[in-house]
Design an enzyme around this catalytic site. Structure first.
Site, short mmCIF file in Angstrom:
data_model
loop_
_atom_site.label_atom_id
_atom_site.label_comp_id
_atom_site.label_asym_id
_atom_site.label_seq_id
_atom_site.Cartn_x
_atom_site.Cartn_y
_atom_site.Cartn_z
N LYS A 289 -73.40 30.47 92.27
CA LYS A 289 -74.34 29.86 91.33
C LYS A 289 -75.74 30.02 91.93
O LYS A 289 -75.97 29.62 93.07
CB LYS A 289 -73.99 28.38 91.13
CG LYS A 289 -74.70 27.71 89.96
CD LYS A 289 -74.16 28.23 88.62
CE LYS A 289 -74.65 27.37 87.46
NZ LYS A 289 -74.03 26.05 87.44
N HIS A 290 -76.64 30.59 91.17
CA HIS A 290 -78.01 30.83 91.64
C HIS A 290 -78.04 31.55 92.98
O HIS A 290 -78.77 31.18 93.90
CB HIS A 290 -78.78 29.51 91.71
CG HIS A 290 -78.91 28.82 90.39
ND1 HIS A 290 -79.45 29.44 89.28
CD2 HIS A 290 -78.55 27.58 89.99
CE1 HIS A 290 -79.43 28.60 88.25
NE2 HIS A 290 -78.88 27.47 88.65
N ASN A 432 -82.07 27.91 105.22
CA ASN A 432 -81.13 27.66 106.32
C ASN A 432 -79.72 27.40 105.76
O ASN A 432 -79.56 26.64 104.82
CB ASN A 432 -81.59 26.45 107.14
CG ASN A 432 -82.80 26.73 107.99
OD1 ASN A 432 -82.86 27.76 108.64
ND2 ASN A 432 -83.76 25.81 108.00
N HIS A 538 -83.18 35.35 102.82
CA HIS A 538 -84.24 34.66 102.07
C HIS A 538 -84.34 35.16 100.64
O HIS A 538 -83.76 36.17 100.31
CB HIS A 538 -85.58 34.84 102.78
CG HIS A 538 -85.63 34.15 104.11
ND1 HIS A 538 -85.54 34.85 105.30
CD2 HIS A 538 -85.72 32.85 104.44
CE1 HIS A 538 -85.61 33.98 106.30
NE2 HIS A 538 -85.71 32.77 105.80
#
Length: 538
Positions: A289-290, A432, A538
């Site tokens: 999800k996302h 993180n 990232h």
């Protein structure tokens, strides 16, 4: 620096009286050439294209009849000639250009139809260096760029999909090509040669093991114009680079709505993650999800793996992406369709599973034909204002690392298996990243936080929610292991994991406070393994 400046008039309509056709992909060539010939257009062609047209009974001039020079050097030199490029580049309304054409008996070329040697396909087949070099087209891009530059007078056609539209425009304009069409086709031509040159330069850089060449180009072919991007006010398109890596870009969509921008991004993340798991060793399922995993698990079957993955975060799984590392079967399909799911992606799906998925007409089902190679090299490109960040793909695999036990207590066999599992998953969690796992399944995931201790606490909180949803009395994190994508800068994140119930930890190490963190682990009775490899994402 002097700037070349010459006023070039751009007529609205240009008659098409002479066409040069030189293509590798001969799809639709005969019909297109015949349509041009039927409209009084003189045909000129080269090599294999000439033979194809001649064999079809069309009246066509060989390029050597135009240049007065034979093809030489195995066809490497045939169109790089003033009779060709003068015909493509001449400004019809310029008196000096016209005088030069008369002096040298150069006839204008009003339409150029060409496509290029399949360099991308050749190198994707793992061809050797010499074969790759031989399949770099020179004459094709040169003629394409010449015709595109002079689109004020020349119609350049690089895609068989445009043949019918070109003929329709000629019919609508009494044999003349309109400027709107010529501009549109010129854009397509320059984009194609740019993507082609990008593929060539990136391949040579790869062959030379040159990580940072002086210039880096990227290119792709439009696969789909999207309704919008991440948000409705953003425009977007999906471009394919030609890389043959199994995944969302190369998959076949068997059913369901068109994929959105976010669907593609999330599906790529899901399949890259599940491809970390060897299908001959275990069944594995990832729910995304996302772009973050909300549940990942191994199991004796895909059904078991899916159920264990879903248990980790059943709330977030609603409207998510499900990726599987084996052929989707009916047993797993029956479970997946019980939860609203946007996309399923797998190497394949059997007939029974396809029938079950078909009952959900909007559910997208993608099959890839195989898994992505987690160890393969490749480029990862990200745009920033005014530039591109280009790096190699993160192809570090936990099975290839030299693991170091740094605490007094070594992990048990089960803990070590779970630690490896958790670190596989952590590689695909936004930094993180903290991943709690037990018995080959995630039980809590903390992603994308500004501090590692926050990720540890969020993962523990989500694990408690999953415990409650499953109706269990004992926290899922009790006796689990924990993985961190990067080192613990302080002991607080580690201690948060211990408080949640973790008994063993895996992390890259490399902090100036590693000794303090190891001491805290020893005091808490934890086993700790260091990998020496970080997986920031990232």
């Amino acid at each position: 620096m002097a700037i070349v400046s010459k006023a070039v008039p751009i007529p609205e309509l240009v008659s098409v009286k002479r066409a040069l056709l030189s293509v590798f992909d001969k799809t639709g060539l005969v019909d297109f050439a015949r349509a041009l010939s039927d409209r009084g257009v003189e045909l000129v062609s080269t090599g294999g294209s000439y033979k194809t047209l001649k064999d079809a009974g069309l009246e066509v001039l060989d390029i050597s009849e135009v240049t007065g020079f034979p093809e030489i050097m195995d066809g490497r030199v045939k169109t790089l000639h003033p009779m060709v490029h003068g015909g493509l580049l001449s400004i019809r309304d310029d008196q000096d250009h016209q005088a030069a054409m008369r002096e040298h008996d150069i006839a204008g070329i009003d339409l150029f139809c060409g496509n290029l040697y399949p360099f991308e396909d050749v190198v994707a087949s793992n061809a050797d260096y010499a074969t790759g070099i031989e399949n770099i087209d020179i004459g094709g891009p040169a003629m394409t760029r010449a015709a595109a530059k002079n689109h004020a007078y020349v119609t350049v056609v690089t895609d068989p999909a445009d043949y019918d539209a070109v003929i329709a425009e000629l019919d609508a304009n009494e044999g003349k090509s309109p400027i709107a069409l010529r501009k549109k086709l010129a854009l397509k031509a320059f984009a194609r040669t740019a993507a082609y040159d990008a593929a060539v330069s990136n391949w040579i850089a790869e062959q030379l093991d040159e990580a940072t060449p002086a210039h880096r180009a990227v290119g792709g072919a439009l696969a789909e114009v999207m309704r919008y991007g991440e948000n409705p006010h953003q425009t977007a398109g999906f471009y394919k680079t030609g890389e043959k890596r199994p995944g969302v870009a190369t998959a076949s969509q068997l059913q369901g709505k068109t994929l959105s921008y976010n669907n593609i991004n999330d599906t790529d993340a899901a399949f890259e993650l599940v491809s970390e798991f060897d299908p001959d060793r275990t069944s594995a399922v990832a729910i995304i999800k996302h772009a973050n995993p909300c549940g990942v698990a191994e199991g004796a079957s895909l059904k078991q793996a899916y159920e264990n993955a879903l248990r980790c975060d059943p709330v977030s799984a609603f409207g998510g992406i499900v990726a599987l590392n084996q052929v989707l079967d009916a047993e797993a399909a029956e479970e997946i369709v019980k939860v609203f799911t946007e996309v399923i992606i797998a190497p394949d799906a059997d007939d029974a599973a396809r029938e079950i998925i078909a009952s959900k007409k909007n559910l997208r089902l993608l099959v890839t034909g195989g898994l992505a190679n987690a160890r393969a090299s490749g480029l990862f490109v990200k745009s920033v204002a005014g530039g591109l960040l280009v790096q190699s793909r993160d192809n570090g695999v936990i099975d290839d690392l030299d693991l170091k036990i740094v605490t007094r207590r070594a992990p048990s066999e089960q803990e070590l298996a779970d630690l490896k599992f958790a670190f596989r998953v952590a590689k695909h969690v936004k930094s993180n990243a903290i991943v709690y796992a037990r018995d080959g399944a995630t039980v809590g995931v903390g992603a994308g936080q500004m501090s590692r201790v926050d990720s540890a606490r969020i993962a523990a909180r989500k694990a408690l929610d999953a415990t409650e949803a499953a109706g269990l009395s004992e926290p899922l994190t009790k006796g689990c292991v924990v993985a961190s994508d990067a080192f613990f800068p302080f002991a607080d994140g580690l201690l948060s994991a211990a408080e949640a119930g973790a008994t063993a930890v895996i992390q890259p190490g490399g902090s100036m406070r590693d000794d303090d963190v190891i001491a805290a682990a020893d005091e808490a009775g934890l086993a700790m393994v260091m990998t020496g490899m970080r997986h920031f994402r990232h």
